[in-house]
Design a protein around this motif. Structure first.
Motif, PDB file in Angstrom:
ATOM      1  N   UNK A 540     120.806  17.146  31.691  1.00 21.93           N
ATOM      2  CA  UNK A 540     120.873  17.453  33.035  1.00 21.93           C
ATOM      3  C   UNK A 540     119.803  18.196  33.662  1.00 21.93           C
ATOM      4  N   UNK A 541     119.078  17.487  34.513  1.00 22.88           N
ATOM      5  CA  UNK A 541     117.835  17.865  34.998  1.00 22.88           C
ATOM      6  C   UNK A 541     116.781  18.041  33.664  1.00 22.88           C
ATOM      7  N   UNK A 542     116.193  19.332  33.600  1.00 18.53           N
ATOM      8  CA  UNK A 542     115.275  19.527  32.283  1.00 18.53           C
ATOM      9  C   UNK A 542     115.864  20.176  31.084  1.00 18.53           C
ATOM     10  N   UNK A 543     117.205  19.964  31.338  1.00 16.05           N
ATOM     11  CA  UNK A 543     117.632  20.832  30.085  1.00 16.05           C
ATOM     12  C   UNK A 543     118.780  19.599  29.399  1.00 16.05           C
ATOM     13  N   UNK A 544     119.083  20.246  28.146  1.00 14.19           N
ATOM     14  CA  UNK A 544     119.919  19.429  27.333  1.00 14.19           C
ATOM     15  C   UNK A 544     120.904  20.525  27.076  1.00 14.19           C
ATOM     16  N   UNK A 555     134.443  29.955  24.093  1.00 14.28           N
ATOM     17  CA  UNK A 555     133.654  28.848  24.483  1.00 14.28           C
ATOM     18  C   UNK A 555     132.676  28.833  25.629  1.00 14.28           C
ATOM     19  N   UNK A 556     131.537  28.172  25.542  1.00 14.93           N
ATOM     20  CA  UNK A 556     130.545  28.326  26.644  1.00 14.93           C
ATOM     21  C   UNK A 556     129.676  27.059  26.468  1.00 14.93           C
ATOM     22  N   UNK A 557     128.728  26.716  27.645  1.00 11.43           N
ATOM     23  CA  UNK A 557     127.868  25.758  27.515  1.00 11.43           C
ATOM     24  C   UNK A 557     126.461  26.518  27.528  1.00 11.43           C
ATOM     25  N   UNK A 558     125.825  26.023  26.516  1.00 10.41           N
ATOM     26  CA  UNK A 558     124.258  26.483  26.424  1.00 10.41           C
ATOM     27  C   UNK A 558     123.485  25.364  27.057  1.00 10.41           C
ATOM     28  N   UNK A 559     121.882  25.670  27.439  1.00 15.83           N
ATOM     29  CA  UNK A 559     120.998  24.769  27.909  1.00 15.83           C
ATOM     30  C   UNK A 559     119.986  25.072  27.144  1.00 15.83           C
ATOM     31  N   UNK A 561     116.155  24.202  27.590  1.00 12.47           N
ATOM     32  CA  UNK A 561     115.000  23.640  28.403  1.00 12.47           C
ATOM     33  C   UNK A 561     114.057  22.694  27.596  1.00 12.47           C
ATOM     34  N   UNK A 562     114.059  21.422  28.165  1.00 12.31           N
ATOM     35  CA  UNK A 562     113.264  20.410  27.206  1.00 12.31           C
ATOM     36  C   UNK A 562     111.765  20.467  27.592  1.00 12.31           C
ATOM     37  N   UNK A 563     111.254  21.512  28.751  1.00 16.57           N
ATOM     38  CA  UNK A 563     109.929  21.559  28.965  1.00 16.57           C
ATOM     39  C   UNK A 563     109.313  22.530  27.960  1.00 16.57           C
ATOM     40  N   UNK A 564     110.035  23.869  27.977  1.00 18.33           N
ATOM     41  CA  UNK A 564     109.446  25.019  27.229  1.00 18.33           C
ATOM     42  C   UNK A 564     110.326  25.327  26.027  1.00 18.33           C
ATOM     43  N   UNK A 565     111.220  24.458  25.508  1.00 18.01           N
ATOM     44  CA  UNK A 565     112.150  24.501  24.340  1.00 18.01           C
ATOM     45  C   UNK A 565     112.658  25.943  24.179  1.00 18.01           C
ATOM     46  N   UNK A 566     112.846  26.500  25.388  1.00 17.30           N
ATOM     47  CA  UNK A 566     113.751  27.811  25.574  1.00 17.30           C
ATOM     48  C   UNK A 566     115.152  27.564  25.603  1.00 17.30           C
ATOM     49  N   UNK A 567     116.025  28.391  25.037  1.00 18.48           N
ATOM     50  CA  UNK A 567     117.209  28.201  24.949  1.00 18.48           C
ATOM     51  C   UNK A 567     118.184  29.444  25.738  1.00 18.48           C
ATOM     52  N   UNK A 568     118.819  28.755  26.778  1.00 15.56           N
ATOM     53  CA  UNK A 568     119.392  30.047  27.766  1.00 15.56           C
ATOM     54  C   UNK A 568     120.866  29.695  27.307  1.00 15.56           C
ATOM     55  N   UNK A 569     121.511  30.836  26.772  1.00 18.45           N
ATOM     56  CA  UNK A 569     123.004  31.025  26.427  1.00 18.45           C
ATOM     57  C   UNK A 569     123.849  31.032  27.531  1.00 18.45           C
ATOM     58  N   UNK A 570     124.949  30.709  27.321  1.00 20.23           N
ATOM     59  CA  UNK A 570     126.046  30.999  28.538  1.00 20.23           C
ATOM     60  C   UNK A 570     125.530  30.510  29.817  1.00 20.23           C
ATOM     61  N   UNK A 571     124.928  29.173  29.580  1.00 20.41           N
ATOM     62  CA  UNK A 571     124.839  28.649  31.030  1.00 20.41           C
ATOM     63  C   UNK A 571     126.092  28.444  31.870  1.00 20.41           C
ATOM     64  N   UNK A 572     127.303  28.180  31.200  1.00 17.30           N
ATOM     65  CA  UNK A 572     128.420  28.087  31.787  1.00 17.30           C
ATOM     66  C   UNK A 572     129.468  28.511  30.840  1.00 17.30           C
ATOM     67  N   UNK A 573     130.232  29.647  31.470  1.00 22.96           N
ATOM     68  CA  UNK A 573     131.255  30.410  30.496  1.00 22.96           C
ATOM     69  C   UNK A 573     132.530  29.758  30.568  1.00 22.96           C
TER      70      UNK A 573
END
Length: 681
Positions: A540-544, A555-559, A561-573
């Motif tokens: 989705x956009x620049x994220x996996x 349960x949650x959805x993490x993201x 970022x494919x550009x800077x390889x950073x992980x955003x936890x709890x993208x969707x709860x």
């Protein structure tokens, strides 16, 4: 005893402790075995949703599977619920679709519970055969012969060198076939078989020259694990719902009746039964239904049974064995949890000491020992042969080419084996608004084809095991041209795929881990450049995006970022499933009906009041396609929330919906083949 970990409360009364394998109601307790716990947890995670049969079968930590085992697990779960008087909890069967837990479920973290915890062993494993194309089979044999002769099986005075000389197809039909055994003269093969309508297992004895057969059966009794006591006498395990016996049958007399020799436990996990000598057999069995399978020695003359120590530490225990008359060595496959296994070669004349062993990442159900060579399936979809001189290990040989090998046995220079799938899976495409139109067949072979997704209006990406190992393929819808995209060398079960043409990436979920590959020139790179824990990848956009759980098992959805390889936890709860259509992100939630659209700068919108009891859903622009608890495809116009039921639609077992067309799977009976390959030494 104090329990901690994860548990579920069902209908505010019944407690299910997944990690401990317990059901508790009003101070009463019933224990579950590992398979029952796995199935019940999957049902409780998605209450009132139909969980497809294949999804539940995928929970088995072994590739040896068949629908009958799931039926038996569901049956025992229902019996245990009745034992607790939990009649308010229903596991409902939807024929040809799956099962659903009809109950209200709360997912909690337990701190204390007055539950007595005990280890339990697994119930009899479901067994299904695997079969490739006949042409592939003979190509495999030729390749193996050439490989063996030219590069591997060099003759030395201390090596054993089995070389495939010829292969004979004995049987090719749609019946399940397992538990092979070949007599010493190679004139007869015996195996357990049944049809795909869940009939009891019976034995079939086949003459390898005339192909005449003899069926051995008993009413309402399963006959399994046959072996040859001599060229005219069989031993086998006969079990029903409440009884089990190891029997002997003299085939030289047409009117001979089977003789019960030893009692056994009908619920044992171990399927092993093998002849050690003219008056001694070995068999795996459980002392009771909550114990791991142990290894026993039975004296045919005296009826005395002796337990062999050291093979039932925990979990499954001794699962499969093979001995060879005249050899003091025995191959024993053991497992503690079905996720890993150990194969031992033990010396019966030296206190059953292990003289050699190997580990495999997954519990392989079949091991073969012919007195000189030990065979087992390997992780590349082929066979590994370990060669011995007496008890001294010589070397190991990786033999490729045996696509979808399932069950095999070696004996005096012959190897009998079964390969293939009981069911093939075709991919279909159909216009969503033309319910009576003929579906377009995209993939038609004897392989299992799955996870089909649109890349664009003219191209579909899918997974197929037509080569023996699951690979990614592309098909051009207009020309029906197929092209293999990946060249994986290791066998793996692919559960989900996601692609990004713009990013040149493919994400593959296998064994609850996500591997990220580079996609260039319609080819997937050989090795993953990144791997991480998670399920259900989606670009989705620049994220996996991918599903995961936190420390509290929420349960949650993490993201990523494919550009800077950073992980955003709890993208969707609390999200259950996510989909992308026309650049927009949609998702559903656990235990809450409806479809939401994700926004970066404002609160997410509830855009449809779709029922919570949904088995499949897809968004195509302003249209939502889903299947309710009655398995009825329903189309929703998201502009006015108008619902239209698609009676007679060909969109069953949906895998994708875009461009006004749905992709789906069609299951058809397949053929399995029984082969006998001769070897020379």
């Amino acid at each position: 005893m104090v329990s901690s970990g994860v548990y579920y409360t069902i209908n505010n009364r019944l407690q299910f402790f997944y990690k401990s394998g317990c059901l508790v109601l009003d101070q009463q307790e019933v224990k579950l075995d590992p398979l029952e716990s796995l199935v019940l947890e999957e049902l409780t995670k998605h209450p009132k949703e139909i969980i497809a049969t294949d999804t539940l079968l995928d929970l088995w930590p072994t590739s040896a599977t068949s629908p009958n085992s799931l039926t038996r697990v569901i049956s025992t779960l229902r019996k245990k619920l009745r034992t607790l008087d939990a009649f308010h909890v229903e596991i409902k069967n939807y024929p040809k679709k799956g099962y659903a837990l009809i109950a209200e479920v709360d997912h909690l973290s337990a701190q204390t519970s007055k539950v007595q915890l005990e280890n339990r062993h697994n119930k009899p494993t479901r067994l299904a055969t695997k079969t490739p194309l006949i042409g592939i089979l003979f190509i495999a044999v030729v390749l193996l012969i050439n490989y063996a002769v030219t590069s591997i099986f060099e003759k030395t005075e201390d090596s054993v060198s089995p070389v495939l000389d010829k292969a004979i197809q004995l049987v090719d039909d749609q019946y399940e076939k397992v538990d092979l055994s070949v007599n010493d003269t190679h004139t007869q093969v015996v195996y357990a078989t049944r049809d795909n309508e869940q009939a009891n297992w019976q034995l079939k004895v086949l003459d390898t020259y005339s192909l005449e057969s003899r069926v051995i059966s008993e009413a309402n009794v399963n006959l399994r694990s046959p072996d040859w006591l001599n060229n005219d006498t069989l031993i086998y395990r006969a079990y029903g719902d409440s009884s089990c016996a190891i029997k002997k049958l003299d085939l030289s007399h047409s009117d001979a009746q089977p003789i019960a020799m030893f009692p056994c436990n009908e619920l044992t996990t171990g399927k092993g039964l093998s002849v050690l000598s003219a008056d001694t057999i070995l068999f795996t069995d459980a002392a009771r239904d909550i114990a791991p399978a142990s290894l026993y020695k039975g004296n045919i003359q005296t009826g005395k049974v002796t337990k062999i120590p050291g093979f039932d530490n925990s979990g499954v225990g001794a699962y499969n064995i093979q001995s060879k008359t005249g050899s003091n060595l025995v191959a024993v496959l053991t497992s503690t949890d079905w996720s890993t296994s150990n194969i031992h070669l033990v010396d019966t004349q030296d206190n059953w000491r292990s003289v050699w062993q190997t580990n495999t990442p997954k519990a392989k159900h079949s091991v073969s020992w012919d007195g000189q060579s030990l065979f087992h399936a390997n992780e590349s979809g082929g066979v590994t042969a370990h060669l011995f001189n007496a008890s001294r290990y010589v070397k190991s040989i990786e033999m490729s080419g045996f696509s979808k090998l399932y069950n095999f046995v070696g004996n005096n220079g012959s190897v009998a084996f079964i390969q293939g799938d009981m069911y093939r899976t075709d991919v279909l495409m159909s216009p969503i608004n033309e319910s009576k139109s003929t579906a377009t067949l995209l993939v038609d072979s004897r392989a299992s084809n799955k996870l089909a997704q649109f890349i664009d209006e003219n191209t579909v990406l899918y997974v197929s095991d037509v080569t023996g190992i699951e690979q990614l393929w592309l098909v051009d819808i207009n020309t029906q041209t197929k092209k293999q995209v990946s060249m994986f060398a290791k066998a793996q079960k692919i559960d989900h795929i996601a692609y990004s043409v713009q990013k040149g990436l493919v994400a593959i979920e296998a064994d609850k881990a996500i591997n990220l590959y580079t996609l260039a020139g319609s080819k997937v790179s050989g090795d993953a450049y990144q791997q991480f824990a998670g399920t259900k990848p989606l670009f989705f956009e620049d994220n996996l995006l991918f599903s995961t759980r936190d420390d509290s098992d929420n349960y949650r959805i993490d993201a990523l970022n494919l550009e800077n390889k950073t992980l955003k936890k709890s993208f969707l709860i609390g999200a259950h499933a996510v989909k992308v259509s026309k650049g927009r992100l949609y998702y559903t939630k656990y235990y809450q009906p409806g479809l939401w659209q994700y926004y970066k700068q404002k609160d997410d919108d509830l855009i449809s009041s779709m029922s919570q009891d949904v088995s499949y859903w897809f968004v195509d622009g302003q249209q939502l396609l889903f299947k309710d608890q009655d398995d009825m495809p329903t189309l929703v116009d998201l502009t006015n929330n108008q619902f239209i039921q698609l009676n007679g639609s060909t969109c069953q077992f949906i895998t994708d919906y875009q461009f006004g067309h749905c992709l789906g799977q069609a299951y058809k009976p397949n053929n399995t083949q029984l082969m006998l390959a001769e070897t020379n030494h």
